[in-house]
Design a protein around this motif. Structure first.
Motif, mmCIF file in Angstrom:
data_model
loop_
_atom_site.group_PDB
_atom_site.id
_atom_site.type_symbol
_atom_site.label_atom_id
_atom_site.label_comp_id
_atom_site.label_asym_id
_atom_site.label_seq_id
_atom_site.Cartn_x
_atom_site.Cartn_y
_atom_site.Cartn_z
ATOM 1 N N MET A 1 0.807 -1.195 0.000
ATOM 2 C CA MET A 1 0.000 0.000 0.000
ATOM 3 C C MET A 1 0.860 1.273 0.000
ATOM 4 N N PRO A 2 1.942 1.340 0.764
ATOM 5 C CA PRO A 2 2.751 2.568 0.745
ATOM 6 C C PRO A 2 3.298 2.894 -0.649
ATOM 7 N N LYS A 3 3.618 1.886 -1.441
ATOM 8 C CA LYS A 3 4.131 2.127 -2.790
ATOM 9 C C LYS A 3 3.046 2.733 -3.673
ATOM 10 N N ILE A 4 1.812 2.290 -3.515
ATOM 11 C CA ILE A 4 0.707 2.817 -4.319
ATOM 12 C C ILE A 4 0.408 4.258 -3.927
ATOM 13 N N VAL A 5 0.351 4.533 -2.647
ATOM 14 C CA VAL A 5 0.007 5.866 -2.158
ATOM 15 C C VAL A 5 1.015 6.912 -2.648
ATOM 16 N N ALA A 6 2.245 6.511 -2.879
ATOM 17 C CA ALA A 6 3.273 7.442 -3.318
ATOM 18 C C ALA A 6 3.156 7.801 -4.797
ATOM 19 N N LEU A 7 2.354 7.100 -5.562
ATOM 20 C CA LEU A 7 2.207 7.368 -6.991
ATOM 21 C C LEU A 7 1.291 8.554 -7.237
ATOM 22 N N ASP A 8 1.488 9.214 -8.373
ATOM 23 C CA ASP A 8 0.668 10.369 -8.735
ATOM 24 C C ASP A 8 -0.802 10.011 -8.916
ATOM 25 N N ASP A 9 -1.060 8.837 -9.482
ATOM 26 C CA ASP A 9 -2.444 8.415 -9.727
ATOM 27 C C ASP A 9 -2.912 7.386 -8.691
ATOM 28 N N ALA A 10 -2.458 7.547 -7.467
ATOM 29 C CA ALA A 10 -2.745 6.590 -6.399
ATOM 30 C C ALA A 10 -4.240 6.368 -6.195
ATOM 31 N N GLN A 11 -5.023 7.413 -6.148
ATOM 32 C CA GLN A 11 -6.457 7.254 -5.887
ATOM 33 C C GLN A 11 -7.129 6.465 -6.997
ATOM 34 N N HIS A 12 -6.708 6.691 -8.234
ATOM 35 C CA HIS A 12 -7.259 5.945 -9.365
ATOM 36 C C HIS A 12 -6.938 4.456 -9.229
ATOM 37 N N ILE A 13 -5.717 4.139 -8.863
ATOM 38 C CA ILE A 13 -5.300 2.740 -8.685
ATOM 39 C C ILE A 13 -6.067 2.103 -7.535
ATOM 40 N N ILE A 14 -6.205 2.807 -6.435
ATOM 41 C CA ILE A 14 -6.945 2.292 -5.279
ATOM 42 C C ILE A 14 -8.402 2.055 -5.642
ATOM 43 N N ASP A 15 -8.995 2.961 -6.407
ATOM 44 C CA ASP A 15 -10.385 2.787 -6.843
ATOM 45 C C ASP A 15 -10.546 1.527 -7.697
ATOM 46 N N ILE A 16 -9.605 1.292 -8.605
ATOM 47 C CA ILE A 16 -9.657 0.098 -9.454
ATOM 48 C C ILE A 16 -9.539 -1.165 -8.603
ATOM 49 N N ILE A 17 -8.629 -1.161 -7.658
ATOM 50 C CA ILE A 17 -8.457 -2.325 -6.778
ATOM 51 C C ILE A 17 -9.737 -2.580 -5.994
ATOM 52 N N ASN A 18 -10.325 -1.535 -5.438
ATOM 53 C CA ASN A 18 -11.559 -1.688 -4.661
ATOM 54 C C ASN A 18 -12.720 -2.181 -5.524
ATOM 55 N N GLU A 19 -12.858 -1.643 -6.734
ATOM 56 C CA GLU A 19 -13.923 -2.077 -7.643
ATOM 57 C C GLU A 19 -13.748 -3.546 -8.019
ATOM 58 N N THR A 20 -12.531 -3.940 -8.287
ATOM 59 C CA THR A 20 -12.247 -5.327 -8.653
ATOM 60 C C THR A 20 -12.531 -6.263 -7.483
ATOM 61 N N ALA A 21 -12.089 -5.880 -6.292
ATOM 62 C CA ALA A 21 -12.335 -6.705 -5.110
ATOM 63 C C ALA A 21 -13.827 -6.843 -4.837
ATOM 64 N N GLN A 22 -14.581 -5.754 -5.012
ATOM 65 C CA GLN A 22 -16.019 -5.810 -4.793
ATOM 66 C C GLN A 22 -16.697 -6.705 -5.830
ATOM 67 N N LYS A 23 -16.308 -6.556 -7.082
ATOM 68 C CA LYS A 23 -16.919 -7.327 -8.167
ATOM 69 C C LYS A 23 -16.641 -8.824 -8.011
ATOM 70 N N TYR A 24 -15.394 -9.203 -7.835
ATOM 71 C CA TYR A 24 -15.035 -10.611 -7.798
ATOM 72 C C TYR A 24 -15.107 -11.214 -6.402
ATOM 73 N N GLY A 25 -14.969 -10.397 -5.375
ATOM 74 C CA GLY A 25 -15.077 -10.900 -4.012
ATOM 75 C C GLY A 25 -16.434 -11.520 -3.748
ATOM 76 N N GLN A 26 -17.473 -10.894 -4.271
ATOM 77 C CA GLN A 26 -18.822 -11.427 -4.106
ATOM 78 C C GLN A 26 -18.953 -12.783 -4.794
ATOM 79 N N TYR A 27 -18.330 -12.918 -5.949
ATOM 80 C CA TYR A 27 -18.388 -14.186 -6.683
ATOM 81 C C TYR A 27 -17.755 -15.297 -5.855
ATOM 82 N N TYR A 28 -16.600 -15.015 -5.285
ATOM 83 C CA TYR A 28 -15.895 -16.042 -4.521
ATOM 84 C C TYR A 28 -16.655 -16.407 -3.249
ATOM 85 N N GLN A 29 -17.284 -15.461 -2.607
ATOM 86 C CA GLN A 29 -18.065 -15.762 -1.411
ATOM 87 C C GLN A 29 -19.312 -16.550 -1.756
ATOM 88 N N GLN A 30 -19.969 -16.174 -2.826
ATOM 89 C CA GLN A 30 -21.214 -16.813 -3.212
ATOM 90 C C GLN A 30 -20.996 -18.263 -3.638
#
Length: 75
Positions: A1-30
């Motif tokens: 996480m510290p490496k991502i936060v240091a990037l210029d587009d950190a929030q964009h990367i974090i948003d993509i990670i969160n969207e992906t985790a939400q999308k596929y996390g539900q599949y794996y739980q279900q």
């Protein structure tokens, strides 16, 4: 996480990670895909995991196999 936060587009990367985790996390739980290999999206035939696993258990996934498999995806 510290490496991502240091990037210029950190929030964009974090948003993509969160969207992906939400999308596929539900599949794996279900579908309990972690415990049923046939339901696991990452373990299907032709995936980088299946290619590495065919070479031997615990073989590292190659960057080339990952890039070839995901060539059509864009962030």
């Amino acid at each position: 996480m510290p490496k991502i936060v240091a990037l210029d587009d950190a929030q964009h990367i974090i948003d993509i990670i969160n969207e992906t985790a939400q999308k596929y996390g539900q599949y794996y739980q279900q579908h309990d895909a972690w415990n049923h290999e046939a339901d696991n999206l990452t373990h299907r035939p032709g995936t980088p995991w299946s290619i590495a696993h065919a070479k031997g258990q615990n073989t590292l996934l190659s960057d080339d196999d990952i890039l070839k498999y995901h060539v059509l995806e864009r962030l």
